[in-house]
Design a protein around this motif. Structure first.
Motif, short mmCIF file in Angstrom:
data_model
loop_
_atom_site.label_atom_id
_atom_site.label_comp_id
_atom_site.label_asym_id
_atom_site.label_seq_id
_atom_site.Cartn_x
_atom_site.Cartn_y
_atom_site.Cartn_z
N ASN A 169 -1.37 10.88 6.30
CA ASN A 169 -2.02 12.20 6.26
C ASN A 169 -2.60 12.58 4.91
OD1 ASN A 169 -0.34 14.44 4.71
ND2 ASN A 169 1.15 13.08 5.65
N SER A 170 -2.21 11.89 3.84
CA SER A 170 -2.67 12.29 2.50
C SER A 170 -4.17 12.08 2.30
CB SER A 170 -1.88 11.54 1.42
OG SER A 170 -0.54 11.95 1.40
N VAL A 171 -4.78 11.25 3.14
CA VAL A 171 -6.23 11.07 3.03
C VAL A 171 -6.96 12.38 3.31
CG1 VAL A 171 -6.20 8.60 3.53
CG2 VAL A 171 -6.33 10.23 5.42
N HIS A 172 -6.36 13.23 4.12
CA HIS A 172 -6.97 14.54 4.38
C HIS A 172 -6.99 15.37 3.11
CE1 HIS A 172 -6.91 18.84 5.45
NE2 HIS A 172 -7.73 18.50 6.41
N ALA A 173 -5.85 15.41 2.41
CA ALA A 173 -5.77 16.20 1.19
C ALA A 173 -6.74 15.70 0.13
CB ALA A 173 -4.33 16.17 0.64
N LEU A 174 -6.96 14.39 0.08
CA LEU A 174 -7.83 13.83 -0.95
C LEU A 174 -9.31 13.89 -0.57
CD1 LEU A 174 -8.25 12.40 -3.63
CD2 LEU A 174 -7.81 10.22 -2.49
#
Length: 437
Positions: A19-24
């Motif tokens: 999910n961290s690809v969304h934040a980045l």
């Protein structure tokens, strides 16, 4: 269930990777830059026509974040209570995951002619991302022992940084060298990146979905699930009132998170609007933050082992005060890059340590961790709502994002004061044992 099982722990950490690809990509780098450029094309000015209102595009971005997290803050307590009551926590986690990922994929169709629906999709992606996180976080006390919370939380954040960096590098290569991929439309690489975020998110989420425990046995139904869900929340609320140490931590967490998460969402917009940095420089800056963030997550986990969680958090917040001071006076690109390194060092570290600290403070042998984490999540989401609203409103009233930076500086100072008021955990436990005797 056996705790500290390597297979389950690694699967849990992989959701950070997913999910961290969304934040980045969506929140911090490519989407804000693409949004600013597309909004400018649509109106020809810094102001955008949104549902009949003329509003500055950077302010619109901040307010979209605020509204999205306000909706999440209202929605999540009900969902987590029902999840605890019905024993279907993973099912709720999947729903929010797929909502966020599919919203990202639909942003592929974001053009100047689809500005309004694309803003709404951006908001839905935030709701999906933040909604799934609360269920993800709530697994930590169930699958790990307290002495492992800091290291496992740091491992998850580090994997998230690493995974998102890998995808960003691929997306960045398309943006910088579209001819290599046979792309002639300059806007297409950014739109493809939104599609890849959704695909990456769904694909790697299947690992935790497979290995994390499905659910606990459902509680015996005695009435409407929704009302019983609210009853569970009420029970947690009264339990929190009897734990002053936990209440003080949540108060401090609420304040410093207002500043921390706001910086995450507006840093790229600040660089583009105030410093006039080119798109490539902004994206590379965010990439730098992620790489340094991997080191920061483990550094703060190590620091907490040396001086304790609360003092380690105080160090991080003090660094944030210095970052805001530096950002206010920043005028050159190199200064912005230097500050970005500082942001990377403390951003992931504080988030990771906050999650593990809260996990340690939850009473032992509590079966309904999702309801407890809903309080943590609502606290965080309301902090984002207020922080981004303050940031956008100060810019709207004064016309300068630098004044908004000053507002964040004041917020961090208050957060540091509240952390200072929290006693050590040993003193708290001694207090509680003394009162029980």
């Amino acid at each position: 269930m056996r705790k500290n099982d390597p297979k389950i722990i690694n699967a849990w950490c992989m959701y950070d990777w997913a999910n961290s690809v969304h934040a980045l990509v969506i929140v911090s780098s490519i989407f804000p830059v693409y949004f600013s450029a597309t909004a400018l094309k649509a109106s020809g000015t810094a102001y955008t026509d949104f549902l009949g209102f003329q509003i500055k595009s950077s302010v619109l971005f901040s307010y979209t974040v605020s509204v999205s997290f306000l909706i999440t803050a209202l929605l999540i307590p009900l969902c987590t209570a029902v999840a605890d009551y019905s024993g279907k926590k993973k099912r709720f986690m999947k729903f929010f995951c797929y909502l966020g990922a599919l919203s990202c994929m639909l942003l592929f169709f974001f053009t100047k002619d689809t500005l309004v629906p694309s803003i709404l999709l951006f908001g839905l992606s935030l709701i999906g991302w933040s909604g799934s996180i609360v269920f993800y976080d709530s697994y930590l006390p169930e699958i790990a022992t307290e002495d492992k919370f800091d290291s496992y939380s740091a491992r998850g954040f580090s994997l998230g940084y690493l995974g998102s960096v890998l995808l960003l590098i691929f997306n960045l290569s398309m943006i910088l060298a579209p001819a290599f991929y046979g792309i002639t439309d300059k806007a297409l690489p950014a739109r493809i990146s939104f599609l890849t975020v959704g695909l990456w998110w769904i694909l790697f989420a299947q690992i935790p979905f497979k290995y994390l425990p499905a659910h606990r046995a459902a509680k015996q139904k005695s009435g409407n699930w929704i009302f019983n869900g609210f009853a569970e929340l009420r029970k947690v609320y009264f339990n929190l009132r009897q734990q002053p140490f936990l209440a003080k931590f949540l108060s401090a967490f609420f304040i410093y998170t207002m500043g921390l998460r706001t910086v995450m969402y507006v840093a790229t917009i600040f660089g583009a609007t105030e410093l006039k940095l080119p798109s490539q420089s902004l994206i590379v800056t965010v990439l730098l933050i992620q790489i340094v963030g991997i080191i920061g997550s483990f550094t703060f986990a190590w620091l907490s082992g040396k001086i304790g969680n609360i003092f380690a958090l105080m160090v991080g917040v003090a660094i944030w005060i210095g970052i805001c001071t530096g950002a206010y006076y920043t005028t050159e690109a190199m200064e912005f890059y230097f500050i970005a390194c500082g942001v990377g060092m403390v951003m992931g570290g504080i988030q990771s340590l906050s999650r593990s600290t809260y996990s340690k403070l939850i009473p032992e042998n509590i079966p309904d961790t999702a309801s407890y984490f809903s309080f943590y999540d609502v606290t965080e989401k309301l902090a984002i709502v207020i922080g981004t609203f303050i940031y956008g409103t100060v810019e709207y009233l004064t016309g300068s994002m630098r004044n908004s930076i000053l507002a964040l500086l004041v917020i961090f100072v208050f957060g540091l004061i509240l952390l200072y008021r929290i006693p050590s955990k040993k003193a708290y436990r001694y207090q509680m044992q003394d009162s029980e005797n």
